[in-house]
Design a protein around this motif. Structure first.
Motif, PDB file in Angstrom:
ATOM      1  N   HIS A 154      -6.006   8.872  -0.675  1.00  0.00           N
ATOM      2  CA  HIS A 154      -7.300   9.268  -1.238  1.00  0.00           C
ATOM      3  C   HIS A 154      -7.384   8.949  -2.725  1.00  0.00           C
ATOM      4  O   HIS A 154      -8.479   8.748  -3.252  1.00  0.00           O
ATOM      5  CB  HIS A 154      -7.538  10.757  -0.991  1.00  0.00           C
ATOM      6  N   VAL A 155      -6.237   8.901  -3.396  1.00  0.00           N
ATOM      7  CA  VAL A 155      -6.247   8.465  -4.795  1.00  0.00           C
ATOM      8  C   VAL A 155      -6.790   7.050  -4.878  1.00  0.00           C
ATOM      9  O   VAL A 155      -7.636   6.729  -5.713  1.00  0.00           O
ATOM     10  CB  VAL A 155      -4.831   8.534  -5.403  1.00  0.00           C
ATOM     11  N   MET A 204      -0.817   5.236  -7.137  1.00  0.00           N
ATOM     12  CA  MET A 204      -0.785   6.094  -5.950  1.00  0.00           C
ATOM     13  C   MET A 204       0.501   6.911  -5.930  1.00  0.00           C
ATOM     14  O   MET A 204       1.442   6.635  -5.194  1.00  0.00           O
ATOM     15  CB  MET A 204      -0.943   5.241  -4.694  1.00  0.00           C
ATOM     16  N   THR A 205       0.528   7.943  -6.755  1.00  0.00           N
ATOM     17  CA  THR A 205       1.713   8.781  -6.910  1.00  0.00           C
ATOM     18  C   THR A 205       1.363  10.231  -6.604  1.00  0.00           C
ATOM     19  O   THR A 205       0.187  10.622  -6.653  1.00  0.00           O
ATOM     20  CB  THR A 205       2.244   8.699  -8.343  1.00  0.00           C
ATOM     21  N   SER A 209       0.854  -1.188   0.000  1.00  0.00           N
ATOM     22  CA  SER A 209       0.000   0.000   0.000  1.00  0.00           C
ATOM     23  C   SER A 209       0.887   1.233   0.000  1.00  0.00           C
ATOM     24  O   SER A 209       1.193   1.774   1.043  1.00  0.00           O
ATOM     25  CB  SER A 209      -0.915  -0.004   1.217  1.00  0.00           C
ATOM     26  N   ALA A 210       1.328   1.623  -1.175  1.00  0.00           N
ATOM     27  CA  ALA A 210       2.246   2.748  -1.283  1.00  0.00           C
ATOM     28  C   ALA A 210       1.481   4.045  -1.141  1.00  0.00           C
ATOM     29  O   ALA A 210       1.102   4.693  -2.094  1.00  0.00           O
ATOM     30  CB  ALA A 210       2.966   2.693  -2.628  1.00  0.00           C
ATOM     31  N   LEU A 249      -6.082  14.148  -9.180  1.00  0.00           N
ATOM     32  CA  LEU A 249      -7.334  13.947  -8.452  1.00  0.00           C
ATOM     33  C   LEU A 249      -7.822  15.254  -7.844  1.00  0.00           C
ATOM     34  O   LEU A 249      -9.028  15.554  -7.894  1.00  0.00           O
ATOM     35  CB  LEU A 249      -7.151  12.890  -7.354  1.00  0.00           C
ATOM     36  N   LYS A 250      -6.918  16.025  -7.269  1.00  0.00           N
ATOM     37  CA  LYS A 250      -7.315  17.316  -6.697  1.00  0.00           C
ATOM     38  C   LYS A 250      -7.960  18.207  -7.741  1.00  0.00           C
ATOM     39  O   LYS A 250      -8.986  18.848  -7.482  1.00  0.00           O
ATOM     40  CB  LYS A 250      -6.095  18.019  -6.099  1.00  0.00           C
ATOM     41  N   ALA A 251      -7.363  18.249  -8.929  1.00  0.00           N
ATOM     42  CA  ALA A 251      -7.916  19.085  -9.999  1.00  0.00           C
ATOM     43  C   ALA A 251      -9.295  18.565 -10.424  1.00  0.00           C
ATOM     44  O   ALA A 251     -10.243  19.343 -10.599  1.00  0.00           O
ATOM     45  CB  ALA A 251      -6.958  19.115 -11.176  1.00  0.00           C
TER      46      ALA A 251
END
Length: 364
Positions: free
Chosen positions: A212-213, A346-347, A16-17, A354-356
């Motif tokens: 959250h990604v 998950m980078t 889980s990176a 995702l924020k955008a």
């Protein structure tokens, strides 16, 4: 099946990176009450297989050391209960340093550089960190009978890595509801698309970490179907900065349903009009535990690591979360029900995307 092949496969499934600091804060911010009736004294003394004479010598040496220190991002109440039980069963004091994962990593690294080791055992949620240190030989192999005795229930082939670290529990989050505002309850994330929950009746969290990604772009797509986030945006939910204010809003009735909360039984037992449930596939993070190779109290560290995967230890560390043993009354599920995460996605770059996207969808 070759056990080493199983371990490699499971590592890929469990890795889980995530940005561990933000995740740990989200998972532990809603810590439960020690009055929760799932925590009992019945399992104190349930310390798993007794072990052979060599193990008894380790136990006696641990008692002579008298104390052991754990660095952990588990919830404070779970760690306090672990310490109370461990001392009751072995007479060994547990010193707890609780912090978010990023800070724990820094402390452990600084101790290694200065040679001034304080930590004996570490529990944290970042698999890549555990992989890197394990590969560097910085962990000691756990030798307790819960790991080595065939009478033990712990699935060594699935949950322990050859380099020494092992899964001791998993922190989980789910959906909850205010029983006064939404008495029919929620059975799945798909229920959040109910038109009666539109216009500010649902609470969600702002994406602030790569965890959250995984939640928004991977997990919700698995359990809610393709395009779930876009459909959720049409409900016009309220946005909260983290899990704690969201849970507080749920308890106060400001929202009817929360999409990112801990199991709510403790709050319910304290009188809050809330409830929660879990689907077949749960979102969360495995917690990786390891004994440091240069532990100050090496024998007590071995006994603590072993204790954490016995029934007595599991009832403490898995409180409100996922257990590694079956039949743990304080846990809400088991680690095999925690959804594998899409670690490649998950980078930091994916988080910015995702924020955008989140901003466009939710007018943030």
């Amino acid at each position: 099946m070759n056990p080493s092949h199983t371990r490699r496969r499971t590592r890929r499934a469990f890795l889980s990176a995530m940005t561990a600091a933000a995740l740990a804060a989200a998972l532990t911010a809603c810590g439960g009450s020690g009055s929760d009736d799932r925590i009992t004294s019945d399992s104190i003394g349930s310390t798993g297989p007794a072990g052979d004479d060599a193990w008894q010598q380790v136990v006696e040496a641990a008692k002579a050391e008298g104390e052991v220190t754990i660095y952990s991002s588990n919830a404070a109440d779970a760690l306090a209960e672990l310490g109370r039980r461990f001392e009751a069963d072995y007479g060994i004091r547990l010193n707890v340093v609780r912090d978010v994962d990023a800070n724990l990593h820094q402390k452990i690294g600084a101790e290694a550089e200065t040679g001034n080791r304080v930590a004996d055992v570490v529990t944290q949620a970042s698999a890549p960190w555990a992989v890197n240190l394990g590969a560097s030989g910085e962990f000691a192999e756990p030798v307790g009978p819960a790991f080595t005795d065939s009478a033990g229930e712990y699935d060594v082939d699935t949950l322990k890595d050859d380099t020494g670290y092992f899964v001791s529990n998993a922190s989980v989050l789910t959906f909850g509801w205010n029983t006064q505002r939404h008495p029919d309850g929620v059975e799945s994330y798909s229920d959040l698309l109910d038109p009666t929950l539109a216009d500010g009746r649902i609470g969600i969290v702002l994406p602030t970490s790569t965890a959250h990604v995984d939640f928004y772009d991977n997990y919700l797509e698995q359990v809610g179907g393709e395009g779930f986030l876009e459909k959720l945006a049409q409900q016009r939910p309220r946005i909260y900065p983290s899990a704690l204010p969201l849970a507080q809003a749920l308890a106060s009735g400001e929202i009817a349903v929360g999409a990112f909360v801990q199991d709510q039984k403790s709050e319910q037992q304290s009188g809050a009009p809330v409830d929660s449930a879990f689907g077949d596939l749960v979102w969360g993070a495995p917690m990786y535990t390891a004994i440091l190779a240069d532990a100050v109290h090496p024998n007590a560290a071995q006994v603590l690591a072993n204790y954490m995967i016995t029934p007595a230890g599991q009832e403490a560390v898995s409180f409100r979360n996922a257990a590694v043993l079956p039949g743990i009354g304080s846990a809400v599920t088991t680690v095999d029900k925690v959804a594998p995460q899409n670690t490649d996605a998950m980078t930091p770059e994916a988080l910015e995307e995702l924020k955008a996207r989140f901003g466009r969808l939710f007018n943030q």
